[in-house]
Design an enzyme around this catalytic site. Structure first.
Site, PDB file in Angstrom:
ATOM      1  N   HIS A 235      37.120  57.489  76.020  1.00  0.00           N
ATOM      2  CA  HIS A 235      36.498  57.020  74.622  1.00  0.00           C
ATOM      3  C   HIS A 235      35.101  57.107  74.703  1.00  0.00           C
ATOM      4  CE1 HIS A 235      40.799  56.116  73.964  1.00  0.00           C
ATOM      5  NE2 HIS A 235      40.789  55.477  74.857  1.00  0.00           N
ATOM      6  N   GLU A 288      34.183  52.292  62.664  1.00  0.00           N
ATOM      7  CA  GLU A 288      33.212  51.065  62.800  1.00  0.00           C
ATOM      8  C   GLU A 288      31.624  51.473  62.275  1.00  0.00           C
ATOM      9  OE1 GLU A 288      32.491  50.184  67.123  1.00  0.00           O
ATOM     10  OE2 GLU A 288      32.327  52.522  67.566  1.00  0.00           O
ATOM     11  N   ARG A 292      22.351  50.382  64.740  1.00  0.00           N
ATOM     12  CA  ARG A 292      21.087  50.660  65.367  1.00  0.00           C
ATOM     13  C   ARG A 292      21.072  52.015  65.463  1.00  0.00           C
ATOM     14  NH1 ARG A 292      24.216  53.088  69.386  1.00  0.00           N
ATOM     15  NH2 ARG A 292      26.237  52.145  69.809  1.00  0.00           N
ATOM     16  N   ARG A 338      25.370  64.812  77.130  1.00  0.00           N
ATOM     17  CA  ARG A 338      24.778  63.649  77.935  1.00  0.00           C
ATOM     18  C   ARG A 338      25.226  64.072  79.388  1.00  0.00           C
ATOM     19  NH1 ARG A 338      26.805  58.251  74.631  1.00  0.00           N
ATOM     20  NH2 ARG A 338      26.818  59.028  72.634  1.00  0.00           N
TER      21      ARG A 338
END
Length: 444
Positions: A235, A288, A292, A338
């Site tokens: 996740h 959600e 930021r 990433r």
């Protein structure tokens, strides 16, 4: 415009914020833990101050110490980056009370969106579609079982606070939910200080697509397109790209306008991301809102030509948005991966000393890094040590540049997930755009 700011963060995001500050002529104050004394962001800033021991709770989460440094150095604002204190409403409020600008939305908005349960309630009131589920914290495991029956298995057991997949698990039966409840509740409480749990219907074969929004303090709000973040492990996102291969222009506009509506309903300002799950029929559901800057913001920068950190500074200093929705243009295709210091198969962290560090170069290649050769990767922080971003005129060209860049990446001394990323980049399923959230387990 601000003359001097403090960056309440570390790693690649701190270095990335400093670069924009340098371009804008803003002086920077960095903070660091005992484990980060030699970190690149410490060397880049005009001033840098020790905040405590190596662990996060001993340093980067010490509100009083950070505010003490901010006051002593005379900064006008604090940029929280992402993670750590970036979505901490108490910290944002303390900044405001200290006469220091918190670069982000208001503390009240952060608090409301920080609770996924409260956020779901707010979005339902705003008319934003939400994933079917419950809108209150579960009292115990038996209530969870009853709620799961009402919703219908499979369901997603989730922590109301925090993120990053912590406290989250798919459950498909009464037996599974009884096994999962206590453990996930404990993890949520340990990580976020809040063990509140709730349930959502599990959407089969979904895509995770988010909309970047910006709002000023004069009531103007725009969206800067989408980012598809469906390729994940546990996740947590591994690869993000923009634009999504799945969305058509009508759905893209509808999602963008829905995200803007959501932001305006709660009185949002500054940078924010509205995350959606999108099913096989392109029906989207609110997941959600991240109050930021996102880890994956560079892909939006690459296709819009905008500096999102600069936008944050300008809005926080009171300026209006310089562009209206019709002025925002998208060009090319961008992909971000990433780089984690972890075993590419087990996903276990791989701390240690980096004995060789060579980042790829070339046309359309962008590196965001938190380390250098001889850096020591410690076990105290998130294992992400860098981000690789590529851009092409189209998705095919971006993929080819990604494959070459990953081939050129050289890291020794620690394990990384680069072998996994290479597998993704060369996968026919990835090239075909079959990027649902089960991509890694399904294809790799």
């Amino acid at each position: 415009m601000f003359q001097k700011i403090l960056i309440a963060n570390r790693g690649e995001i701190a270095a990335r914020i400093i670069r924009t500050c340098q371009l804008m002529g803003i002086k920077t104050v960095a903070i660091y833990s005992e484990a980060d004394m030699e970190a690149p962001h410490v060397k880049m800033a005009e001033e840098a101050y020790l905040v405590g021991g190596p662990r996060v709770a001993e340093s980067y989460l010490k509100l009083d110490k950070i505010l003490e440094i901010a006051k002593a150095t005379g900064v006008e604002a604090i940029h929280p980056g992402y993670g750590l204190l970036s979505e901490n409403a108490i910290f944002a409020r303390r900044c405001v009370e200290s006469g220091i600008v918190f670069i982000g939305p208001s503390p009240d908005v952060i608090a409301k969106m920080g609770s996924k349960i409260e956020a779901r309630r707010a979005m339902e009131v705003a008319g934003v579609p939400v994933v079917p589920g419950i809108f209150h914290p579960l009292l115990d495991v038996e209530e969870a079982v009853q709620a799961a029956h009402a919703i219908g298995y499979p369901v997603m057991l989730k922590a109301s606070a925090g993120g990053g997949g912590i406290g989250m698990q798919i459950v498909r039966s009464d037996e599974e939910i009884r096994k999962a409840f206590a453990g996930n509740q404990k993890r949520a409480n340990d990580f976020f200080g809040d063990g509140a749990m709730y349930l959502e219907k599990f959407i089969v074969n979904p895509r995770h697509i988010e909309i970047q929004i910006f709002a000023d303090n004069q009531g103007n709000t725009v969206y800067l397109g989408e980012r598809e973040c469906s390729i994940q492990r546990r996740h947590q996102k591994v690869l993000e790209e923009a634009p999504s291969t799945f969305l058509d222009p009508v759905t893209r506009q509808k999602m963008g306008e829905t995200a803007v509506k959501a932001a305006q309903t709660i009185g949002y300002s500054n940078a924010g991301t509205v995350e959606f799950l999108v099913d096989e029929n392109k029906q989207f559901y609110f997941l959600e809102m991240n109050t930021r800057l996102q880890v994956e913001h560079p892909v939006t920068e690459e296709i819009t030509g905008l500096d999102l950190v600069e936008w944050q500074f300008r809005i926080a200093s009171g300026e209006s948005l310089r562009l209206s929705q019709k002025d925002i243009k998208f060009e090319g295709h961008a992909i971000e991966v990433r780089i984690y210091a972890e075993d590419p198969r087990t996903f276990f962290p791989s701390p240690g000393k980096i004995t060789k560090w060579v980042t790829p170069q070339g046309l359309g290649v962008r590196n965001e890094v938190a380390v250098r050769e001889e850096s020591v990767v410690t076990p105290f922080y998130d294992p992400m040590i860098a981000k690789l971003v590529v851009k092409g005129e189209n998705r095919g060209e971006a993929i080819e540049r990604l494959k070459q860049a990953l081939h050129d990446y050289q890291v020794e001394g620690i394990k990384t997930n680069i072998p996994l990323l290479r597998e993704i980049a060369k996968s026919e399923a990835f090239r075909a755009g079959d990027t649902t959230t089960d991509f890694i387990t399904k294809y790799l």
